[in-house]
Design a protein around this motif. Structure first.
Motif, PDB file in Angstrom:
ATOM      1  N   UNK A  73       0.911  -1.092   0.027  1.00  0.00           N
ATOM      2  CA  UNK A  73       0.102   0.018  -0.056  1.00  0.00           C
ATOM      3  C   UNK A  73       0.792   1.205  -0.114  1.00  0.00           C
ATOM      4  N   UNK A  74       1.850   1.419   0.752  1.00  0.00           N
ATOM      5  CA  UNK A  74       2.706   2.527   0.959  1.00  0.00           C
ATOM      6  C   UNK A  74       3.662   2.734  -0.304  1.00  0.00           C
ATOM      7  N   UNK A  75       3.712   1.425  -1.199  1.00  0.00           N
ATOM      8  CA  UNK A  75       4.408   1.583  -2.725  1.00  0.00           C
ATOM      9  C   UNK A  75       3.516   2.169  -3.672  1.00  0.00           C
ATOM     10  N   UNK A  76       2.294   1.642  -3.616  1.00  0.00           N
ATOM     11  CA  UNK A  76       1.385   1.837  -4.838  1.00  0.00           C
ATOM     12  C   UNK A  76       0.072   2.543  -4.562  1.00  0.00           C
ATOM     13  N   UNK A  77      -0.355   3.003  -3.312  1.00  0.00           N
ATOM     14  CA  UNK A  77      -1.439   3.716  -3.113  1.00  0.00           C
ATOM     15  C   UNK A  77      -1.129   5.198  -2.816  1.00  0.00           C
ATOM     16  N   UNK A  78      -2.064   6.111  -2.773  1.00  0.00           N
ATOM     17  CA  UNK A  78      -1.853   7.491  -2.625  1.00  0.00           C
ATOM     18  C   UNK A  78      -1.367   7.859  -0.960  1.00  0.00           C
ATOM     19  N   UNK A  79      -0.684   8.842  -1.051  1.00  0.00           N
ATOM     20  CA  UNK A  79       0.036   9.052   0.237  1.00  0.00           C
ATOM     21  C   UNK A  79      -1.087   9.449   1.210  1.00  0.00           C
ATOM     22  N   UNK A  80      -2.117   9.801   0.958  1.00  0.00           N
ATOM     23  CA  UNK A  80      -3.095  10.241   2.019  1.00  0.00           C
ATOM     24  C   UNK A  80      -4.212   9.141   2.265  1.00  0.00           C
ATOM     25  N   UNK A  81      -3.990   7.998   1.811  1.00  0.00           N
ATOM     26  CA  UNK A  81      -4.855   6.836   2.120  1.00  0.00           C
ATOM     27  C   UNK A  81      -5.115   6.743   3.521  1.00  0.00           C
ATOM     28  N   UNK A  82      -6.307   6.400   3.897  1.00  0.00           N
ATOM     29  CA  UNK A  82      -6.785   6.305   5.294  1.00  0.00           C
ATOM     30  C   UNK A  82      -6.932   4.656   5.537  1.00  0.00           C
ATOM     31  N   UNK A  83      -6.137   3.941   6.737  1.00  0.00           N
ATOM     32  CA  UNK A  83      -6.196   2.702   6.543  1.00  0.00           C
ATOM     33  C   UNK A  83      -6.561   2.331   8.041  1.00  0.00           C
ATOM     34  N   UNK A  84      -6.907   1.024   7.836  1.00  0.00           N
ATOM     35  CA  UNK A  84      -7.583   0.416   9.289  1.00  0.00           C
ATOM     36  C   UNK A  84      -7.357  -1.183   9.243  1.00  0.00           C
ATOM     37  N   UNK A  85      -7.112  -1.786  10.618  1.00  0.00           N
ATOM     38  CA  UNK A  85      -6.747  -3.052  10.706  1.00  0.00           C
ATOM     39  C   UNK A  85      -7.910  -3.776  11.185  1.00  0.00           C
ATOM     40  N   UNK A  86      -8.135  -5.106  10.371  1.00  0.00           N
ATOM     41  CA  UNK A  86      -9.153  -5.733  10.795  1.00  0.00           C
ATOM     42  C   UNK A  86      -8.879  -7.173  11.203  1.00  0.00           C
ATOM     43  N   UNK A  87      -9.218  -7.836  12.284  1.00  0.00           N
ATOM     44  CA  UNK A  87      -9.095  -9.198  12.518  1.00  0.00           C
ATOM     45  C   UNK A  87     -10.589  -9.828  12.271  1.00  0.00           C
ATOM     46  N   UNK A  88     -10.739 -10.787  11.389  1.00  0.00           N
ATOM     47  CA  UNK A  88     -11.907 -11.251  11.111  1.00  0.00           C
ATOM     48  C   UNK A  88     -12.071 -12.581  11.663  1.00  0.00           C
ATOM     49  N   UNK A  89     -13.208 -13.196  11.570  1.00  0.00           N
ATOM     50  CA  UNK A  89     -13.671 -14.531  11.859  1.00  0.00           C
ATOM     51  C   UNK A  89     -13.788 -14.616  13.488  1.00  0.00           C
ATOM     52  N   UNK A  90     -14.091 -13.779  14.354  1.00  0.00           N
ATOM     53  CA  UNK A  90     -14.253 -13.916  15.584  1.00  0.00           C
ATOM     54  C   UNK A  90     -15.438 -15.037  15.813  1.00  0.00           C
ATOM     55  N   UNK A  91     -15.991 -15.461  15.051  1.00  0.00           N
ATOM     56  CA  UNK A  91     -17.089 -16.289  15.445  1.00  0.00           C
ATOM     57  C   UNK A  91     -16.709 -17.835  15.690  1.00  0.00           C
TER      58      UNK A  91
END
Length: 208
Positions: free
Chosen positions: A101-119
């Protein structure tokens, strides 16, 4: 209406496509085929008294498809980095996805971390504390979700959209309304959505 391009990245089988389907169609598919290349979905939501249309791209997690998806990072103003809480390997892979993402996305991109499959909590390999510590290290928000039950799925996309709208309202970024593009100050390409395909046009302005 504001229109944002959001990307979902992460290793294969972490539930990226299921998160997309749960958010856009409010349903879960038990036998979901592995995404080949790029998946796409959209949904309109109301954020801070504004209508926002999220165009969401699900990038394939397989190593063999990572080069195919590189061009799709550009133009994204929001990104969701997903791992499976029952897979430590997918958690460790977040660093590589962040670097892409750092290499290819816009510098101003807003990011979030998600841990999935809590079920599947009984098979958990990554604790909530570990996920929160990783997110804090990069100054991101952290959410745990279940694409199956719908837990926190809406909250993830709504939080991301709200952060982007705040940037728009504060003047940090501008929106190219005509072509659903995102106008940033650090890239010189414009992307527009036509018939669910991403077309790139070189411009002299600072749209991407």
């Amino acid at each position: 209406m504001l229109c944002f391009k959001i990307i979902i990245v992460g290793d294969s089988n972490v539930g990226k496509s299921c998160l997309l389907l749960q958010f856009t169609d409010l349903r879960f598919k038990n036998t979901h085929d592995t995404t080949i290349g790029i998946g796409f979905g959209s949904r309109e939501i109301r954020i801070m008294d504004q209508n926002v249309n999220l165009h969401i791209w699900d990038t394939a997690g397989q190593e063999s498809f990572r080069s195919l998806t590189r061009s799709f990072y550009r133009g994204a103003i929001g990104g969701i980095l997903v791992f499976d809480v029952t897979s430590r390997q997918s958690f460790q892979g977040l660093v590589q996805w962040y670097e892409k993402i750092q290499s290819y996305a816009c510098d101003d991109i807003e990011l979030i971390i998600v841990g999935n499959k809590t079920d599947l909590n009984e098979y958990r390999q990554v604790s909530q504390k570990e996920g929160m510590q990783f997110a804090k290290q990069y100054n991101f928000e952290y959410y745990e979700t279940s694409a199956k039950s719908g837990l926190n799925v809406n909250k993830v996309f709504e939080y991301l959209a709200q952060k982007i709208v705040q940037k728009v309202n504060s003047g940090e970024i501008d929106i190219c309304q005509e072509n659903y593009g995102i106008q940033l100050k650090k890239q010189k390409e414009i992307y527009k959505l036509e018939d669910n395909k991403l077309d790139k046009q070189k411009q002299k302005n600072t749209c991407c």
